[in-house]
Scaffold this motif. Structure first.
Motif, PDB file in Angstrom:
ATOM      1  N   ILE A 185      -9.538 -37.383 106.378  1.00 46.52           N
ATOM      2  CA  ILE A 185     -10.810 -36.633 105.858  1.00 46.52           C
ATOM      3  C   ILE A 185     -11.337 -37.376 104.554  1.00 46.52           C
ATOM      4  CG2 ILE A 185     -11.475 -34.603 105.211  1.00 46.52           C
ATOM      5  CD1 ILE A 185     -10.182 -33.533 107.609  1.00 46.52           C
ATOM      6  N   PHE A 186     -10.075 -37.543 103.628  1.00 45.85           N
ATOM      7  CA  PHE A 186     -10.354 -37.903 102.326  1.00 45.85           C
ATOM      8  C   PHE A 186     -10.849 -39.279 102.578  1.00 45.85           C
ATOM      9  CE2 PHE A 186      -7.999 -34.408 100.397  1.00 45.85           C
ATOM     10  CZ  PHE A 186      -8.853 -34.393  99.304  1.00 45.85           C
ATOM     11  N   LEU A 187     -10.417 -40.119 103.093  1.00 41.25           N
ATOM     12  CA  LEU A 187     -10.797 -41.669 103.583  1.00 41.25           C
ATOM     13  C   LEU A 187     -12.409 -41.583 103.759  1.00 41.25           C
ATOM     14  CD1 LEU A 187      -8.136 -43.667 105.417  1.00 41.25           C
ATOM     15  CD2 LEU A 187      -9.485 -44.274 103.395  1.00 41.25           C
ATOM     16  N   ILE A 188     -12.576 -40.818 104.678  1.00 44.07           N
ATOM     17  CA  ILE A 188     -13.933 -40.626 105.389  1.00 44.07           C
ATOM     18  C   ILE A 188     -15.017 -40.292 104.254  1.00 44.07           C
ATOM     19  CG2 ILE A 188     -15.535 -39.262 106.942  1.00 44.07           C
ATOM     20  CD1 ILE A 188     -13.239 -39.900 108.898  1.00 44.07           C
ATOM     21  N   GLY A 189     -14.370 -39.262 103.611  1.00 46.31           N
ATOM     22  CA  GLY A 189     -15.251 -38.867 102.205  1.00 46.31           C
ATOM     23  C   GLY A 189     -15.456 -39.993 101.182  1.00 46.31           C
ATOM     24  N   VAL A 190     -14.379 -40.623 101.085  1.00 45.95           N
ATOM     25  CA  VAL A 190     -14.915 -41.560 100.015  1.00 45.95           C
ATOM     26  C   VAL A 190     -15.322 -42.783 100.581  1.00 45.95           C
ATOM     27  CG1 VAL A 190     -13.304 -43.533  98.843  1.00 45.95           C
ATOM     28  CG2 VAL A 190     -12.299 -41.285  98.823  1.00 45.95           C
ATOM     29  N   LEU A 191     -15.167 -43.122 101.923  1.00 46.16           N
ATOM     30  CA  LEU A 191     -16.074 -44.218 102.482  1.00 46.16           C
ATOM     31  C   LEU A 191     -17.497 -43.840 102.433  1.00 46.16           C
ATOM     32  CD1 LEU A 191     -14.215 -45.625 105.666  1.00 46.16           C
ATOM     33  CD2 LEU A 191     -14.904 -46.813 103.328  1.00 46.16           C
ATOM     34  N   SER A 192     -18.038 -42.543 102.848  1.00 52.42           N
ATOM     35  CA  SER A 192     -19.368 -42.123 102.908  1.00 52.42           C
ATOM     36  C   SER A 192     -19.884 -42.260 101.434  1.00 52.42           C
ATOM     37  CB  SER A 192     -19.386 -40.435 103.362  1.00 52.42           C
ATOM     38  OG  SER A 192     -18.735 -40.566 104.589  1.00 52.42           O
ATOM     39  N   LEU A 193     -19.301 -41.610 100.216  1.00 54.88           N
ATOM     40  CA  LEU A 193     -19.676 -41.744  99.199  1.00 54.88           C
ATOM     41  C   LEU A 193     -19.874 -43.171  98.629  1.00 54.88           C
ATOM     42  CD1 LEU A 193     -17.765 -38.923  97.206  1.00 54.88           C
ATOM     43  CD2 LEU A 193     -20.193 -39.226  97.382  1.00 54.88           C
ATOM     44  N   VAL A 194     -19.117 -44.012  98.694  1.00 54.40           N
ATOM     45  CA  VAL A 194     -19.277 -45.405  98.178  1.00 54.40           C
ATOM     46  C   VAL A 194     -20.372 -46.008  99.056  1.00 54.40           C
ATOM     47  CG1 VAL A 194     -18.114 -47.878  98.505  1.00 54.40           C
ATOM     48  CG2 VAL A 194     -16.990 -45.680  97.859  1.00 54.40           C
ATOM     49  N   GLY A 195     -20.344 -45.825 100.415  1.00 52.09           N
ATOM     50  CA  GLY A 195     -21.488 -46.303 101.426  1.00 52.09           C
ATOM     51  C   GLY A 195     -22.859 -45.876 100.649  1.00 52.09           C
ATOM     52  N   TYR A 196     -22.676 -44.534 100.282  1.00 49.02           N
ATOM     53  CA  TYR A 196     -24.169 -44.032  99.945  1.00 49.02           C
ATOM     54  C   TYR A 196     -24.687 -44.654  98.624  1.00 49.02           C
ATOM     55  CZ  TYR A 196     -27.698 -40.543  98.880  1.00 49.02           C
ATOM     56  OH  TYR A 196     -28.811 -39.864  98.642  1.00 49.02           O
ATOM     57  N   ARG A 197     -23.530 -44.807  97.654  1.00 52.08           N
ATOM     58  CA  ARG A 197     -23.840 -45.094  96.452  1.00 52.08           C
ATOM     59  C   ARG A 197     -24.273 -46.654  96.456  1.00 52.08           C
ATOM     60  NH1 ARG A 197     -25.034 -41.332  93.052  1.00 52.08           N
ATOM     61  NH2 ARG A 197     -23.489 -39.683  93.159  1.00 52.08           N
ATOM     62  N   LEU A 198     -23.841 -47.435  97.532  1.00 54.89           N
ATOM     63  CA  LEU A 198     -24.081 -48.907  97.399  1.00 54.89           C
ATOM     64  C   LEU A 198     -25.269 -48.846  98.527  1.00 54.89           C
ATOM     65  CD1 LEU A 198     -20.693 -50.449  98.305  1.00 54.89           C
ATOM     66  CD2 LEU A 198     -22.024 -50.646  96.199  1.00 54.89           C
ATOM     67  N   GLY A 199     -25.892 -47.893  98.782  1.00 57.87           N
ATOM     68  CA  GLY A 199     -27.189 -47.818  99.597  1.00 57.87           C
ATOM     69  C   GLY A 199     -26.954 -47.883 101.129  1.00 57.87           C
ATOM     70  N   PHE A 200     -25.764 -48.029 101.491  1.00 57.04           N
ATOM     71  CA  PHE A 200     -25.769 -47.891 103.177  1.00 57.04           C
ATOM     72  C   PHE A 200     -25.929 -46.344 103.517  1.00 57.04           C
ATOM     73  CE2 PHE A 200     -23.103 -51.659 101.721  1.00 57.04           C
ATOM     74  CZ  PHE A 200     -23.907 -52.649 102.324  1.00 57.04           C
ATOM     75  N   ASN A 201     -26.798 -46.281 104.376  1.00 58.85           N
ATOM     76  CA  ASN A 201     -26.614 -44.733 104.882  1.00 58.85           C
ATOM     77  C   ASN A 201     -25.750 -44.788 106.161  1.00 58.85           C
ATOM     78  OD1 ASN A 201     -28.893 -43.340 103.518  1.00 58.85           O
ATOM     79  ND2 ASN A 201     -30.552 -44.177 104.680  1.00 58.85           N
ATOM     80  N   ALA A 202     -25.342 -45.875 106.615  1.00 58.20           N
ATOM     81  CA  ALA A 202     -24.389 -45.802 107.494  1.00 58.20           C
ATOM     82  C   ALA A 202     -23.291 -45.070 107.234  1.00 58.20           C
ATOM     83  CB  ALA A 202     -24.171 -47.315 108.058  1.00 58.20           C
ATOM     84  N   GLY A 203     -22.723 -45.203 105.740  1.00 60.24           N
ATOM     85  CA  GLY A 203     -21.719 -44.648 105.203  1.00 60.24           C
ATOM     86  C   GLY A 203     -21.411 -43.132 105.506  1.00 60.24           C
TER      87      GLY A 203
END
Lengths: 508, 318
Positions: A395-413
């Motif tokens: 769950i933490f991993l998914i959270g981190v991936l989502s955040l990083v993805g969002y900051r980098l501008g990937f909505n897919a994150g």
């Protein structure tokens, strides 16, 4: 104990017939299109009533179409501020009624309706309950009475049936050089339709005037065209009194059939009725939903549920297809997957994330999860605690991936959250054990197999037609069930066994 | 390169779908599966039917027993740790000796008591059982393998897999551990599979990674020299497993102990198909033949073993 084959195949047949048959009936009965995005033309007809209100109680009645061969009413509404509106239905004669306590000055009322062109059926021409219509008595003043008698004598001598009588009369009336009788009659009764009806009734043929509306795209200020209906052995036949043409033209909408006036204004004067029309295209799906909302098939479908539940069912109805893919890949192809039905869950997640971002994030999560798991194995934890710890970490991993993805501008994150966490945690655990016991090769084989099945299932599920069919024709899942049952009977070799037993080629 | 399915059919090869539906599904009652899926149950049942198995030292059923395991192991020089519900040899540790306070695994690796405790704890929690169900651990004596297998195996004990259908042994295979298989007897990990003639107990054909071999890859001994001692007794043991469990289609894993003779290691209700490759022939003709036999004419294991030794004798050996 050998199983009886016949009952089994009968059951398969029954499932196929039930699935396909119900789907076909649903298509025919409720017009649910077989293809997604299908468009259908409809006519939007607007009746406009203008009149001058005298300042008191005002009632306006407009005769509405009852039986419309070749067209089906989809929707009707009235737009007129300050007026009460109702559609009255007495004796199968529909009328729109506007009412207002005080109205003064120029008034404009609108009524509009959407008509869907449909194929004409035989019973359309027959009006219910009027199988032997009465012939009206006709009274003429002299000298028209004589002229009519003379004209009819000529026409009747050349005709046998009601239709041919009408044709002959029209020939006399419409000829370029009409004889005296015809001229006399036309002078007295300029409306040819009314004249023809009178003449036909006098000759003992039941006939009446109907009002029709010619539908032509983007026309304004049209008025109703009078037509003549003659009662023949085949029911009522429409005849155009101007041209003599028989039969109902394709684009003629029968507006009123009764003898009552089309427009009736009480409390007003200088009233005027005009029509404008436009041809629109609407999605066939929406059309079907509005038309047949209380049909038995719609009640058996999922449209009656709230939108949120519909969305859930949309995914649920795709599951059997995924299961079919898994069964095929395992039974016939012989692919190894990690967890029997895990690939379906992954492919459902792919539906939300779309393929490439989904694949990348899945491999990332499982890969990182394996790294974390290898650390957990040093801690010497009990199995249940280890998997629980893994779930938290995933769950933490998914959270981190989502955040990083969002900051980098990937909505897919953000859509990573659609992956089923517990399943992923278990997958990581099993992959890790597999890695220790059988080596990395087996991990790649099973992981790759799972992903391949998931991608195949995803590709199938995301085909527009399949999506549309599975949601709108849930009964097609019976067909999938039949296919799965048939595959469950397959005892032939798997594709993978042709590879596995290849060394047997030398033996014979 | 793929082999054509028609050729496979001609060879009588049994495919997985056919095995699952026509044999396992039809002849193996699900209710009886726990008898073979749980090694402890198999062992107790075997004692009842006087089928020989390796000597059981003790069992561990609860996590709290693990803290006392050091005392219990003190008296044992070599032993095997087996999960009761493990499958495919998963979770089996073979301890061949001691190195001070530490233990020596069959692979030569030195492990501590703490390693053993962790392994026991994982096993009890269900790491090796199907679906992660709670498990038990068996501690057994080591097998001292018979001289007839000398130099035929690299580490690990050679074991014999016999497929038994309705009590008739129908095919046998000797599995030899190699360096590549890390002392394990699993064919897909690189162990050598040797098809064994049912009549004589001599080798028929041998494969490693699905390719024919004629010598053991590590010890270089000719595989055609294999001649299993007490072959008839071994077939009898396998055949009696049917009477014992009632399962129609099973694979019996048997070892030959130098002192105690043939012993049943474990039973498998879903035996694999690799035995066909090792034998260079398909199971299907034999299975169909046995399927057509009348059970009443073969009342005991002896009559069945005699029948197959005569009927399924090989024409040529390796």
């Amino acid at each position: 104990m050998k199983m009886q084959r016949l009952p089994f195949y009968l059951m398969i047949l029954a499932l196929l017939v039930a699935g396909l048959g119900t789907a076909w009936l649903r298509h025919v009965e409720t017009d649910v299109p077989l293809m997604p995005g299908e468009q259908k033309p409809v006519w939007l007809v607007e009746a406009r009533i203008d009149f001058f209100a005298q300042g008191g109680e005002t009632t306006v009645r407009l005769d509405l179409p009852d039986v419309t061969p070749g067209f089906r009413l989809i929707r009707e509404q009235a737009a007129s501020s300050g007026y009460g509106f109702a559609v009255l239905n007495d004796n199968n004669n529909r009328r729109a009624e506007w009412t207002r306590r005080n109205a003064a000055g120029y008034q404009t009322l609108y009524y509009n309706a959407q008509y869907l062109p449909v194929s004409r059926s035989a019973e359309d021409s027959l009006e219910p309950g009027q199988f032997s219509p009465e012939v009206r008595d006709v009274f003429w003043d002299e000298p028209q009475a004589t002229a009519a008698r003379e004209l009819l004598r000529g026409a009747l001598s050349r005709s046998t049936t009601p239709a041919s009588t009408a044709r002959e009369i029209l020939k006399l009336l419409n000829s370029n050089s009409p004889d005296q009788n015809a001229e006399l009659l036309l002078a007295a009764e300029p409306g040819r339709a009314d004249l023809l009806v009178n003449l036909l009734n006098q000759s003992g043929v039941a006939a009446r005037t109907v009002m029709g509306l010619y539908l032509e795209d983007a026309r304004r200020r049209q008025s109703l065209t009078p037509m003549v209906e003659v009662y023949t052995d085949d029911g009522w036949v429409v005849i155009n009194a101007e041209t003599g043409e028989q039969g109902l033209p394709e684009n003629l909408l029968l507006w009123s059939r009764g003898e009552t006036a089309q427009l009736d204004v009480i409390g007003g004067e200088n009233s005027r009725l005009s029509f404008s029309m436009i041809r629109q295209t609407v999605p066939a799906m929406a059309l079907s939903n509005t038309q047949f909302s209380d049909n038995i098939f719609s009640l058996l479908g999922v449209y009656s549920l709230p939108i949120e539940e519909q969305g859930m069912f949309k995914l649920l109805f795709l599951l059997p297809l995924g299961a079919l893919v898994v069964v095929f890949m395992r039974v016939v192809v012989g692919l190894k997957t990690a967890g029997t039905f895990m690939p379906i869950l992954i492919s459902l997640a792919f539906l939300q994330t779309t393929l490439v971002p989904g694949l990348i994030s899945f491999i990332l999560i499982v890969g990182l999860g394996l790294l974390l798991r290898s650390y957990l194995s040093y801690l010497n934890l009990l199995l249940v605690a280890r998997i629980a710890a893994l779930i938290v970490l995933v769950i933490f991993l998914i959270g981190v991936l989502s955040l990083v993805g969002y900051r980098l501008g990937f909505n897919a994150g953000i859509t990573v959250t659609f992956f089923p966490m517990i399943i992923i945690a278990w997958t990581i655990e099993r992959m890790s054990i597999l890695w220790e016991e059988e080596g990395v090769r087996e991990v790649l084989t099973q992981g790759g197999g799972s992903l391949l099945v998931a991608v195949l299932a995803y590709l199938l599920m995301s085909v527009g037609v399949i999506n549309h069919l599975s949601f709108n024709f849930p009964e097609l899942n019976l067909v999938i069930l039949a296919l799965i049952l048939v595959m469950g009977q397959y005892t032939g070799y798997k594709l993978s066994e042709l590879y596995r037993f290849q060394s047997m080629r030398a033996d014979d | 390169m793929l082999i054509s399915p028609f050729k496979l059919k001609r060879l009588g090869m049994l495919g997985m779908n056919c095995r699952n539906r026509d044999f396992i599904g039809r002849y193996n009652d699900r209710r009886l599966y726990p008898l073979v899926d749980n090694k402890l149950k198999t062992k107790l049942l075997a004692e009842e039917y006087q089928v020989a198995t390796p000597q059981l030292r003790f069992t561990i059923r609860e996590q709290h027993q693990i803290s006392h395991v050091g005392n219990l192991l003190k008296s044992l020089k070599g032993f095997a740790i087996k999960p009761a519900k493990g499958s495919g040899g998963k979770g089996i540790w073979v301890i061949t000796g001691r190195d001070g306070d530490d233990f020596v695994k069959s692979s030569g690796a030195i492990i501590t008591l703490e390693d053993i405790r962790r392994h026991l704890s994982n096993t009890l929690a269900g790491l090796y059982s199907l679906g992660g169900a709670n498990d038990e651990v068996l501690i057994e004596d080591l097998i001292e393998f018979d001289d007839c297998f000398k130099d035929f195996s690299f580490e690990g004990v050679p074991d014999i897999r016999i497929v038994v259908f309705r009590g008739f042994p129908v095919m046998a295979m000797l599995r030899l551990a190699t360096r590549a298989s890390d002392g394990k007897a699993n064919l897909h990990q690189g162990a050598v599979g040797v098809g064994i003639d049912l009549a004589t107990g001599r080798s028929l054909n041998a494969v490693q990674y699905g390719r024919p071999v004629y010598q053991h890859p590590d010890t270089k001994r000719d595989l055609s020299d294999i001649n299993i001692a007490d072959w008839h007794g071994m077939l009898m043991l396998a055949s009696r497993c049917y009477d014992m469990t009632g399962l129609g289609y099973i694979g019996a894993d048997i070892v030959l102990d130098a002192n105690r003779g043939p012993e049943l290691l474990e039973l498998n209700a879903r035996p694999g198909l690799a035995i066909q490759v090792a034998n260079g022939r398909g199971l299907l003709p034999r299975l169909r033949h046995v399927e057509a036999l009348k059970e009443k004419q073969f009342p005991d294991a002896l009559s069945r073993v005699n029948y197959v030794q005569e009927r399924f004798a090989a024409e040529t050996l390796l």
